[in-house]
Design a protein around this motif. Structure first.
Motif, PDB file in Angstrom:
ATOM      1  N   GLU A 232      -6.288   5.548   5.105  1.00 50.19           N
ATOM      2  CA  GLU A 232      -6.218   5.572   6.557  1.00 50.19           C
ATOM      3  C   GLU A 232      -4.805   5.930   7.009  1.00 50.19           C
ATOM      4  O   GLU A 232      -3.837   5.810   6.238  1.00 50.19           O
ATOM      5  CB  GLU A 232      -6.594   4.209   7.139  1.00 50.19           C
ATOM      6  CG  GLU A 232      -8.012   3.764   6.837  1.00 50.19           C
ATOM      7  CD  GLU A 232      -8.299   2.379   7.394  1.00 50.19           C
ATOM      8  OE1 GLU A 232      -7.333   1.713   7.833  1.00 50.19           O
ATOM      9  OE2 GLU A 232      -9.481   1.977   7.403  1.00 50.19           O
ATOM     10  N   GLU A 233      -4.718   6.352   8.250  1.00 51.52           N
ATOM     11  CA  GLU A 233      -3.416   6.600   8.848  1.00 51.52           C
ATOM     12  C   GLU A 233      -2.576   5.330   8.781  1.00 51.52           C
ATOM     13  O   GLU A 233      -3.039   4.238   9.103  1.00 51.52           O
ATOM     14  CB  GLU A 233      -3.596   7.033  10.300  1.00 51.52           C
ATOM     15  CG  GLU A 233      -2.290   7.277  11.037  1.00 51.52           C
ATOM     16  CD  GLU A 233      -2.506   7.631  12.495  1.00 51.52           C
ATOM     17  OE1 GLU A 233      -1.495   7.678  13.231  1.00 51.52           O
ATOM     18  OE2 GLU A 233      -3.672   7.839  12.892  1.00 51.52           O
ATOM     19  N   GLY A 234      -1.338   5.492   8.326  1.00 54.71           N
ATOM     20  CA  GLY A 234      -0.438   4.345   8.229  1.00 54.71           C
ATOM     21  C   GLY A 234      -0.358   3.730   6.844  1.00 54.71           C
ATOM     22  O   GLY A 234       0.548   2.915   6.585  1.00 54.71           O
ATOM     23  N   ASP A 235      -1.299   4.076   5.946  1.00 56.52           N
ATOM     24  CA  ASP A 235      -1.241   3.550   4.582  1.00 56.52           C
ATOM     25  C   ASP A 235       0.045   4.000   3.893  1.00 56.52           C
ATOM     26  O   ASP A 235       0.508   5.134   4.087  1.00 56.52           O
ATOM     27  CB  ASP A 235      -2.443   4.022   3.762  1.00 56.52           C
ATOM     28  CG  ASP A 235      -3.727   3.299   4.142  1.00 56.52           C
ATOM     29  OD1 ASP A 235      -3.659   2.424   5.019  1.00 56.52           O
ATOM     30  OD2 ASP A 235      -4.777   3.624   3.564  1.00 56.52           O
ATOM     31  N   ILE A 236       0.602   3.118   3.066  1.00 59.14           N
ATOM     32  CA  ILE A 236       1.841   3.419   2.349  1.00 59.14           C
ATOM     33  C   ILE A 236       1.527   3.922   0.941  1.00 59.14           C
ATOM     34  O   ILE A 236       0.656   3.368   0.250  1.00 59.14           O
ATOM     35  CB  ILE A 236       2.749   2.172   2.266  1.00 59.14           C
ATOM     36  CG1 ILE A 236       3.138   1.715   3.663  1.00 59.14           C
ATOM     37  CG2 ILE A 236       4.000   2.460   1.423  1.00 59.14           C
ATOM     38  CD1 ILE A 236       3.938   2.726   4.465  1.00 59.14           C
ATOM     39  N   VAL A 237       2.226   4.971   0.550  1.00 62.23           N
ATOM     40  CA  VAL A 237       2.139   5.477  -0.814  1.00 62.23           C
ATOM     41  C   VAL A 237       3.543   5.410  -1.426  1.00 62.23           C
ATOM     42  O   VAL A 237       4.550   5.565  -0.719  1.00 62.23           O
ATOM     43  CB  VAL A 237       1.602   6.919  -0.878  1.00 62.23           C
ATOM     44  CG1 VAL A 237       0.141   6.969  -0.474  1.00 62.23           C
ATOM     45  CG2 VAL A 237       2.426   7.855   0.006  1.00 62.23           C
ATOM     46  N   VAL A 238       3.586   5.149  -2.720  1.00 62.34           N
ATOM     47  CA  VAL A 238       4.855   5.033  -3.439  1.00 62.34           C
ATOM     48  C   VAL A 238       4.851   6.025  -4.589  1.00 62.34           C
ATOM     49  O   VAL A 238       3.820   6.230  -5.251  1.00 62.34           O
ATOM     50  CB  VAL A 238       5.059   3.594  -3.970  1.00 62.34           C
ATOM     51  CG1 VAL A 238       6.347   3.497  -4.783  1.00 62.34           C
ATOM     52  CG2 VAL A 238       5.088   2.602  -2.813  1.00 62.34           C
ATOM     53  N   PHE A 239       5.988   6.631  -4.829  1.00 60.03           N
ATOM     54  CA  PHE A 239       6.118   7.579  -5.935  1.00 60.03           C
ATOM     55  C   PHE A 239       5.750   6.880  -7.234  1.00 60.03           C
ATOM     56  O   PHE A 239       6.136   5.727  -7.471  1.00 60.03           O
ATOM     57  CB  PHE A 239       7.542   8.119  -6.009  1.00 60.03           C
ATOM     58  CG  PHE A 239       7.681   9.387  -6.795  1.00 60.03           C
ATOM     59  CD1 PHE A 239       7.519  10.621  -6.195  1.00 60.03           C
ATOM     60  CD2 PHE A 239       7.979   9.349  -8.157  1.00 60.03           C
ATOM     61  CE1 PHE A 239       7.643  11.794  -6.926  1.00 60.03           C
ATOM     62  CE2 PHE A 239       8.110  10.508  -8.885  1.00 60.03           C
ATOM     63  CZ  PHE A 239       7.932  11.736  -8.279  1.00 60.03           C
ATOM     64  N   ASP A 240       4.982   7.555  -8.091  1.00 60.51           N
ATOM     65  CA  ASP A 240       4.530   6.971  -9.355  1.00 60.51           C
ATOM     66  C   ASP A 240       5.730   6.786 -10.299  1.00 60.51           C
ATOM     67  O   ASP A 240       6.411   7.758 -10.648  1.00 60.51           O
ATOM     68  CB  ASP A 240       3.488   7.888  -9.993  1.00 60.51           C
ATOM     69  CG  ASP A 240       2.982   7.347 -11.314  1.00 60.51           C
ATOM     70  OD1 ASP A 240       2.497   6.208 -11.326  1.00 60.51           O
ATOM     71  OD2 ASP A 240       3.102   8.072 -12.320  1.00 60.51           O
ATOM     72  N   GLU A 241       5.995   5.534 -10.689  1.00 59.61           N
ATOM     73  CA  GLU A 241       7.166   5.237 -11.506  1.00 59.61           C
ATOM     74  C   GLU A 241       7.148   6.000 -12.823  1.00 59.61           C
ATOM     75  O   GLU A 241       8.193   6.444 -13.319  1.00 59.61           O
ATOM     76  CB  GLU A 241       7.255   3.729 -11.774  1.00 59.61           C
ATOM     77  CG  GLU A 241       8.503   3.313 -12.536  1.00 59.61           C
ATOM     78  CD  GLU A 241       8.625   1.811 -12.700  1.00 59.61           C
ATOM     79  OE1 GLU A 241       9.666   1.345 -13.201  1.00 59.61           O
ATOM     80  OE2 GLU A 241       7.657   1.090 -12.319  1.00 59.61           O
ATOM     81  N   GLY A 242       5.962   6.168 -13.398  1.00 55.69           N
ATOM     82  CA  GLY A 242       5.867   6.876 -14.670  1.00 55.69           C
ATOM     83  C   GLY A 242       6.190   8.350 -14.565  1.00 55.69           C
ATOM     84  O   GLY A 242       6.381   9.017 -15.587  1.00 55.69           O
TER      85      GLY A 242
END
Length: 344
Positions: free
Chosen positions: A246-256
């Protein structure tokens, strides 16, 4: 050559021109309307001199449908095809590309009812004709009587003329081989007996029959590749429409996926490694980088992050690089597990 055989009597028919026997282009058009198989294939004639395009009075000679559910734009020339015949047909095909299946059937009904050759057609009559022509596995009858089927949005082009010169055949071959355009050239020949009876023969000049299967397979391969590329770009659209993200969801760069030579230490709480889904589905506005507030595509943002932290250029597909915090999966993994491994 064309021969007339009567028992043991075999006589060759002399070739003549349509002009010499006082046949006009309109006569040939009417022959095709009445018997489209003279073009060398099975066609359902929808209309002639089709004139329902916006902001133009140009009109194709004959508009038809083939058994595969493709529109066929037929452009006729009584004698030698002139230098603009192919361009005319391409324009008409572009005009026709937005016609819907129901509009096509409505136009068919109007055309044949106006001719007055038979009883007035109802939507049910038209729907049955289209369903019978296309086959029950392709078309089904809807509640309003018309047939429901997938109308291909890439019309075919069929050029029919007394003869073709290289000014037509050369660009047709090039358009077919380089751009996958489906263009057929049919040569119509008039013949006359000593008794003045007239015969017409048709001969497909292009595509060469021996190469047709190869070209058909090549066009299908190119379309599949195009669909795959387009669908891959729409992965975020599918995830949004499915309600998975949904709009506003947070994504984080994949550490691996952080390079060993990264000079920016990975921290999942650091805005440098974080993005916010915008809910937009354009090509460059799917995710906001929390580091600077700018909008990117997932691919462009992944490349930007990688280049910022290493000083090197990257060419990557961005979806495997972004992990959704709620699901703890990359967008690629999320697509496969929650939506299914669709051939995008």
């Amino acid at each position: 050559m064309v021969f007339h055989i009567d028992g043991d009597d075999v006589r060759s028919l002399s070739r003549t021109s349509f002009e010499a026997i006082d046949v006009a282009e309109a006569n040939i058009e009417e022959w095709i309307i009445q018997n489209p198989s003279m073009l060398g294939e099975e066609l359902l004639v929808v209309a002639s001199q089709y004139a329902k395009f916006d902001r133009t009075t140009e009109r194709p000679d004959v508009l038809a449908l083939d058994p595969e559910g493709k529109l066929v734009v037929v452009e006729l020339k009584r004698d030698r095809a002139d230098n603009t015949t192919d361009l005319q047909a391409i324009k008409y095909a572009s005009y026709c590309s937005t016609i819907s299946a129901e509009e096509l059937q409505q136009d068919y009904r109007t055309f044949w009812n106006e001719r007055g050759d038979h009883e007035q057609l109802t939507p049910e009559d038209v729907g049955e004709r289209f369903a019978e022509f296309l086959g029950d596995e392709v078309a089904s009858i809807t509640g309003d009587g018309y047939a429901e089927f997938a109308l291909d949005d890439r019309p075919r082009i069929l050029l029919a003329a007394g003869s073709f010169g290289p000014e037509i055949t050369t660009p047709v071959i090039w358009l077919e081989r380089e751009f996958g355009m489906d263009i057929t050239c049919v040569e119509l020949e008039a013949h006359r007996t000593e008794g003045e009876d007239v015969y017409v023969s048709s001969r497909r000049m292009l595509p060469i029959p021996e190469a047709e299967e190869y070209m058909a397979k090549r066009r299908e391969k190119e379309r599949q590749q195009s669909r795959s590329s387009t669908r891959a770009e729409r992965a975020i659209t599918v995830l949004l429409e499915a309600g998975i993200v949904e709009e506003g969801d947070i994504v984080v760069f994949d550490e691996g996926s952080v390079p060993d030579d990264a000079d920016h230490r990975f921290d999942p709480d650091d805005d440098f490694w974080r993005g916010r889904i915008t809910g937009k589905t354009g090509r460059s506005d799917n995710v906001e980088w929390l580091e600077n507030g700018a909008e990117y595509s997932f691919t462009k943002l992944a490349q930007t992050v990688l280049e910022e932290t290493t000083g090197r250029e990257f060419n990557v597909n961005g979806y495997p690089y972004w992990r959704h915090t709620k699901y703890d999966m990359t967008l690629t993994e999320l697509r496969k597990t929650e939506v299914g491994d669709i051939d995008w």
